[in-house]
Design a protein around this motif. Structure first.
Motif, short mmCIF file in Angstrom:
data_model
loop_
_atom_site.label_atom_id
_atom_site.label_comp_id
_atom_site.label_asym_id
_atom_site.label_seq_id
_atom_site.Cartn_x
_atom_site.Cartn_y
_atom_site.Cartn_z
N THR A 140 29.84 19.77 91.98
CA THR A 140 29.28 21.05 91.56
C THR A 140 27.75 21.10 91.68
OG1 THR A 140 29.52 22.79 89.94
CG2 THR A 140 29.04 20.59 89.08
N LYS A 141 27.22 22.28 91.42
CA LYS A 141 25.78 22.58 91.55
C LYS A 141 25.33 22.42 93.00
CE LYS A 141 25.13 21.41 86.67
NZ LYS A 141 24.25 21.03 85.58
N ALA A 142 26.23 22.71 93.94
CA ALA A 142 25.93 22.58 95.37
C ALA A 142 24.77 23.50 95.78
CB ALA A 142 27.17 22.88 96.21
N LYS A 192 31.53 21.87 83.65
CA LYS A 192 32.98 22.07 83.48
C LYS A 192 33.29 23.51 83.04
CE LYS A 192 32.81 18.73 80.49
NZ LYS A 192 31.43 18.29 80.81
N SER A 193 32.61 23.94 81.98
CA SER A 193 32.88 25.27 81.44
C SER A 193 32.49 26.34 82.46
CB SER A 193 32.13 25.46 80.12
OG SER A 193 32.51 24.45 79.19
N SER A 194 31.40 26.12 83.18
CA SER A 194 30.96 27.08 84.21
C SER A 194 31.99 27.18 85.34
CB SER A 194 29.61 26.65 84.81
OG SER A 194 28.62 26.59 83.82
N SER A 220 26.22 26.01 78.17
CA SER A 220 24.93 25.84 77.51
C SER A 220 24.03 24.93 78.33
CB SER A 220 25.17 25.21 76.15
OG SER A 220 23.97 24.72 75.63
N ASN A 221 22.72 25.12 78.14
CA ASN A 221 21.76 24.19 78.74
C ASN A 221 21.75 22.85 78.02
OD1 ASN A 221 20.68 25.82 80.76
ND2 ASN A 221 19.44 26.92 79.25
N THR A 222 22.22 22.88 76.79
CA THR A 222 22.22 21.67 75.98
C THR A 222 23.48 20.87 76.24
OG1 THR A 222 21.29 23.12 74.31
CG2 THR A 222 21.78 20.86 73.63
N PRO A 223 23.36 19.61 76.65
CA PRO A 223 24.57 18.80 76.85
C PRO A 223 25.34 18.68 75.55
CG PRO A 223 22.62 17.67 77.70
CD PRO A 223 22.13 18.85 76.93
N GLY A 224 26.65 18.57 75.67
CA GLY A 224 27.45 18.39 74.47
C GLY A 224 27.91 19.69 73.84
N ARG A 225 27.88 20.76 74.63
CA ARG A 225 28.28 22.08 74.12
C ARG A 225 29.77 22.09 73.71
NH1 ARG A 225 26.51 26.09 71.60
NH2 ARG A 225 28.33 25.55 70.42
N THR A 226 30.62 21.60 74.62
CA THR A 226 32.06 21.64 74.36
C THR A 226 32.42 20.39 73.57
OG1 THR A 226 32.32 22.79 76.46
CG2 THR A 226 34.32 21.92 75.45
N GLN A 227 32.88 20.58 72.33
CA GLN A 227 33.10 19.41 71.47
C GLN A 227 34.55 19.26 71.04
OE1 GLN A 227 30.14 19.27 68.41
NE2 GLN A 227 28.49 19.34 69.89
P1 GTP Z 1 29.39 20.23 78.10
O1 GTP Z 1 30.43 21.15 77.56
O2 GTP Z 1 28.16 20.21 77.26
O3 GTP Z 1 29.90 18.90 78.45
O4 GTP Z 1 28.84 20.88 79.50
P2 GTP Z 1 29.66 21.48 80.71
O5 GTP Z 1 30.07 20.41 81.64
O6 GTP Z 1 30.74 22.40 80.24
O7 GTP Z 1 28.51 22.32 81.47
P3 GTP Z 1 28.20 23.88 81.41
O8 GTP Z 1 29.22 24.64 82.19
O9 GTP Z 1 27.94 24.29 80.01
O10 GTP Z 1 26.85 23.94 82.28
C1 GTP Z 1 25.72 23.17 81.93
C2 GTP Z 1 24.47 23.79 82.57
O11 GTP Z 1 24.56 23.68 84.00
C3 GTP Z 1 24.31 25.28 82.28
O12 GTP Z 1 22.94 25.53 82.11
C4 GTP Z 1 24.84 25.95 83.53
O13 GTP Z 1 24.27 27.22 83.78
C5 GTP Z 1 24.45 24.97 84.62
N1 GTP Z 1 25.37 25.01 85.78
C6 GTP Z 1 26.70 24.80 85.76
N2 GTP Z 1 27.23 24.91 87.00
C7 GTP Z 1 26.21 25.20 87.84
C8 GTP Z 1 26.10 25.43 89.26
O14 GTP Z 1 27.07 25.39 90.03
N3 GTP Z 1 24.84 25.68 89.75
C9 GTP Z 1 23.74 25.71 88.96
N4 GTP Z 1 22.56 25.95 89.55
N5 GTP Z 1 23.80 25.50 87.61
C10 GTP Z 1 25.01 25.26 87.06
#
Ligand code: GTP
Ligand code: MG
Length: 196
Positions: free
Chosen positions: A142-144, A36-38, A53-60
């Motif tokens: 995402t992560k396509a 989501k944040s990415s 973050s690589n760690t799940p649960g970053r955004t709280q």
């Molecule tokens: P929370 O806030 O913890 O719920 O996570 P989030 O959904 O905000 O995910 P975040 O954006 O922090 O990304 C989580 C991990 O996935 C990070 O290590 C990112 O680099 C990776 N990531 C996110 N989007 C992509 C993508 O499109 N491609 C790849 N390869 N990695 C991604």
């Protein structure tokens, strides 16, 4: 949309802490660590406006951002992260629901799914709940970049079938290659600035 400014506004737990609902708002929801944040950072061309973050649960917390002084983005905590205590999970759930239920400026909810995973029970429940409340939703896979083109096409079809919606409505996206960012922006603009 050409980005001229993207600012963090505030973090909130309860509605009384939200900024005034003066701008059309887009919320980003999905399971923990889905990206989501990415997605937010990619849309506004910033590396770490929303913390990732690589760690799940970053955004709280419920995080508000203002884009070009005309639009508001909301980064929500992820759901479905097994490793947090039940009490914390309940708190996050209440935060997400409390936000989605009562935000009058909300124009679009972007539900983010990992292209490699079948939608979870939580994903299904969220999508149904959003539909039952007549909230506009967009679905992003995402992560396509983790899949070849042909596998991505297959996964999109399968997810469409699983959710009972035309696969054309699912937007494949990658924060790594930025593919799909243009289509997500078009969807946001159509929802927030409809041509009357
Ligand atoms: P929370 O806030 O913890 O719920 O996570 P989030 O959904 O905000 O995910 P975040 O954006 O922090 O990304 C989580 C991990 O996935 C990070 O290590 C990112 O680099 C990776 N990531 C996110 N989007 C992509 C993508 O499109 N491609 C790849 N390869 N990695 C991604
Ligand atoms: Mg996050």
């Amino acid at each position: 949309m050409k980005i001229t400014s993207a600012e963090f506004i505030t973090s909130a737990v309860t509605p009384s802490q939200y900024p005034d609902p003066l701008l059309p708002e887009v919320a980003f929801v999905g399971r923990s660590n889905v990206g989501k944040s990415s997605l937010i950072n990619t849309l506004v061309n910033r590396k770490n406006l929303a913390r990732t973050s690589n760690t799940p649960g970053r955004t709280q917390l419920v995080n508000f951002f203002e884009i070009n002084k005309t639009l508001s983005f909301v980064d929500l905590p992820g759901y479905g992260y097994a490793k947090v205590p039940a009490s914390v999970k309940k708190g996050w759930q209440a935060m997400i629901e409390g936000y989605l239920e009562g935000r009058e400026s909300l124009r679009l909810v972007i539900v983010i799914l990992d292209i490699r995973r079948e939608p979870s029970e939580n994903d299904n429940m969220l999508i149904e709940w959003l539909r039952s409340r007549n909230l506009s939703i967009a679905l992003v896979l995402t992560k396509a970049d983790k899949f070849s083109r042909s596998r991505a096409i297959m996964a999109r079809r399968k997810t469409g079938e699983h959710l009972g919606i035309p696969h054309e409505e699912l937007i494949p996206f990658s924060a790594k290659t930025r593919s799909g960012a243009g289509e997500v922006w078009r969807t946001i603009e159509a929802a927030c600035f409809p041509v009357s």
